[in-house]
Enzyme design. Structure first.
Site, PDB file in Angstrom:
ATOM      1  N   LYS A 193       0.840  -1.206   0.000  1.00 56.55           N
ATOM      2  CA  LYS A 193       0.000   0.000   0.000  1.00 56.55           C
ATOM      3  C   LYS A 193       0.874   1.254   0.000  1.00 56.55           C
ATOM      4  O   LYS A 193       0.538   2.254  -0.651  1.00 56.55           O
ATOM      5  CB  LYS A 193      -0.921  -0.012   1.212  1.00 56.55           C
ATOM      6  CG  LYS A 193      -1.799   1.233   1.313  1.00 56.55           C
ATOM      7  CD  LYS A 193      -2.793   1.135   2.456  1.00 56.55           C
ATOM      8  CE  LYS A 193      -3.679   2.392   2.508  1.00 56.55           C
ATOM      9  NZ  LYS A 193      -4.739   2.288   3.541  1.00 56.55           N
TER      10      LYS A 193
ATOM     11  N   HIS B 196      -6.360 -30.082 -32.565  1.00 62.78           N
ATOM     12  CA  HIS B 196      -7.360 -29.109 -32.102  1.00 62.78           C
ATOM     13  C   HIS B 196      -8.185 -29.653 -30.931  1.00 62.78           C
ATOM     14  O   HIS B 196      -9.416 -29.570 -30.915  1.00 62.78           O
ATOM     15  CB  HIS B 196      -8.257 -28.682 -33.259  1.00 62.78           C
ATOM     16  CG  HIS B 196      -7.513 -28.013 -34.369  1.00 62.78           C
ATOM     17  ND1 HIS B 196      -6.736 -26.888 -34.189  1.00 62.78           N
ATOM     18  CD2 HIS B 196      -7.386 -28.334 -35.686  1.00 62.78           C
ATOM     19  CE1 HIS B 196      -6.187 -26.533 -35.334  1.00 62.78           C
ATOM     20  NE2 HIS B 196      -6.559 -27.394 -36.253  1.00 62.78           N
TER      21      HIS B 196
END
Length: 529
Positions: free
Chosen positions: A140, A281
């Site tokens: 922070k 695929h």
């Protein structure tokens, strides 16, 4: 606020001591005061470095078996104070709080503890509290404070200090804060996921997933999409844990297809027989078992040689030289196996574009776990499809019962159908796929496409008739009407495995009897969308 701020005071508290001594020495050489806790302090002192204990800074000893040591205003005030706010500076002076410019923390090894199968109480004790609290505080206040949570960032920190005469830039601190917040988020996600599993809570009110970046990818499914590969730390054998021996970097589609291939081939126990799966695929274009790997590969390849070009090959046994030589006969993107001989590696070395991946074993096809998929506004979560059907689970529903040989082919076809995109139809003969129909909106179309592929392969192989003649056929879900079943019969199938459960089961069974088919119900479906 200025961009550059010096590092004069550092707090180090790490469970992973990798690189700690070198970092401590480099910081001390720059005149940075070192503060530390417990084992970290001992390791630094043993290396001859001067270190202040956190207990000395706070005025309170570590207590409650170390649960309380850094949760104190002397620590958090030093991390959170805004250096350019007069009221904060005054508060620090009043309460004799010194600023902390660098926090180096890696957390208690909670994920590793869970992975080792530790009991509930041990896992609870390995949930870090002070570490995440300090990390969040320092993150922070990244306008002034550096926070390092990964050993990989030690060298980056030292390089930044070297480049800026003992100072760091705002952009550097921002980047460290981003990594730190991601780490605490991932840590909390791991704790919440473990607790949900421990409490057998299948749908907790909040669900979080996290991963660690393993690889940035050139692009995603298409070149205009950015992509990256993250690992979840579960260490399941597969593409995430494999060693790549050669070839260029794996692509997004390579990773997806290789995972599909290895998960499929893991359905077949290597103690039973060799097996090979060829994927294109994300769908299998050939799967087979054989007395040897090369036999399994050849049979899988003969299901659909056209689609196998540029495909992914997965093996359930270590790759041998003979099979490697055969695989090099066509262009193959990736080969993955639980090991490979030196001779096989040498053969592949001549194929620079072929990637060889080896693992320490096969994934457990029956293990649990979760899968998730993003949708607009959220994501879907479900149990992994680890459903298993054995011989004793099958219900014969036709007048004609399958023979023992047909039963083996039916179960083989069923395992493959589980890994084929729905609607799925799979023809199998002699423990090898001979036709696969995947991803169609109609089950009839899947049956037709699979049969047509088999016809074309018969021409390629110089056969008098397609191998679907006398085959077993699997459907991943029930036949809603007899039409799909009859298409399979027209293709030459003699026996069928399907879940059952349609409102028209009686009609479908009657059609099977009239066509002279043997059919079994599994009572379980395997949709794969």
């Amino acid at each position: 606020m200025t961009d550059l701020y010096p590092v004069r005071r550092a707090l180090l508290s790490v469970s992973d001591k990798t690189g700690l001594i070198d970092l401590g020495r480099a910081l001390a050489a720059r005149g940075v005061e070192l503060i530390s806790t417990g084992g970290t302090a001992r390791a630094l002192r043993d290396a001859g470095l001067e270190v202040r204990d956190v207990a000395e800074v706070t005025g309170f000893p570590e207590m409650m078996d170390g649960r309380v040591k850094t949760l104190h205003p002397m620590v958090h005030g030093g991390l959170l104070a805004l250096r350019d706010d007069p009221s904060h500076v005054a508060a620090m002076e009043t309460h004799l709080i010194s600023p902390i410019d660098l926090l180096v923390v890696n957390l208690y090894p909670f994920e590793e503890t869970v992975a080792k199968g530790a009991d509930y109480a041990t896992c609870i004790e390995n949930i870090d509290i002070g570490g995440p609290a300090m990390i969040r505080a320092a993150s922070k206040n990244h306008a002034f404070v550096n926070v390092v949570v990964d050993v990989e960032d030690y060298d980056r920190l030292l390089a930044e200090l070297e480049a800026n005469d003992g100072q760091t830039t705002y952009g550097f601190r921002q980047n460290l804060a981003l990594t730190a917040y991601s780490r605490t988020a991932a840590y909390d996600a791991a704790v919440s996921a473990w607790m949900a599993a421990a409490l057998e809570e299948g749908a907790p009110r909040r669900r979080a997933f996290a991963g660690t970046l393993a690889q940035t990818l050139r692009y995603g499914e298409n070149p205009h999409q950015n992509a990256a590969f993250y690992v979840d730390g579960s260490n399941r054998p597969g593409v995430a844990t494999a060693v790549q021996h050669q070839g260029k970097e794996l692509s997004y589609n390579n990773i997806n297809d290789t995972d599909a291939a290895f998960e499929l081939v893991a359905e077949f126990d290597p103690e039973d027989t060799a097996a090979c799966a060829i994927i294109k695929h994300a769908n299998p274009c050939g799967v087979a078992k054989g007395a040897t790997l090369i036999e399994a590969y050849k049979s899988a390849f003969d299901c659909d040689r056209t689609s196998a070009f540029g495909g992914i090959v997965a093996l359930n046994k270590p790759l041998d030289a003979e099979t490697a030589e055969e695989i090099t006969g066509i262009f193959t993107e990736v080969v993955i196996a639980p090991g490979a001989s030196d001779e096989a590696k040498g053969i592949f070395a001549a194929k620079k574009n072929l990637r060889l991946l080896t693992t320490d074993g096969l994934p457990d096809a029956r293990a649990g776990g979760l899968t998730f998929r993003q949708v607009a506004g959220g994501f879907l979560v479900q149990d992994k499809d680890n459903g298993f059907v054995g011989m004793d689970d099958l219900k014969v529903v036709t007048k004609l019962a399958p023979t023992e040989e047909q039963m083996r082919d039916l179960l083989f076809a069923w395992k493959v159908a589980k890994h084929v995109k729905s609607n799925a139809i799979v023809y199998v003969r002699d423990q090898a796929t001979v036709g696969v129909g995947a991803g169609q909106m109609s089950r009839v179309d899947s049956a037709l496409i699979a049969a047509k592929k088999a016809e074309r392969m018969a021409e390629t192989l110089g056969l008098a008739k397609p191998l679907t003649i006398g085959s077993a056929v699997a459907s991943d879900a029930f036949f809603p009407f007899p039409d799909g079943l009859l298409e399979a019969a027209a293709a030459g199938a003699t026996c069928v495995i399907q879940p059952g459960g349609s409102m028209r089961d009686a009609e479908v069974i009657a059609a099977a009897d009239e066509a002279g088919l043997a059919m079994v119900f599994t009572g379980m479906r395997h949709f794969r969308h």
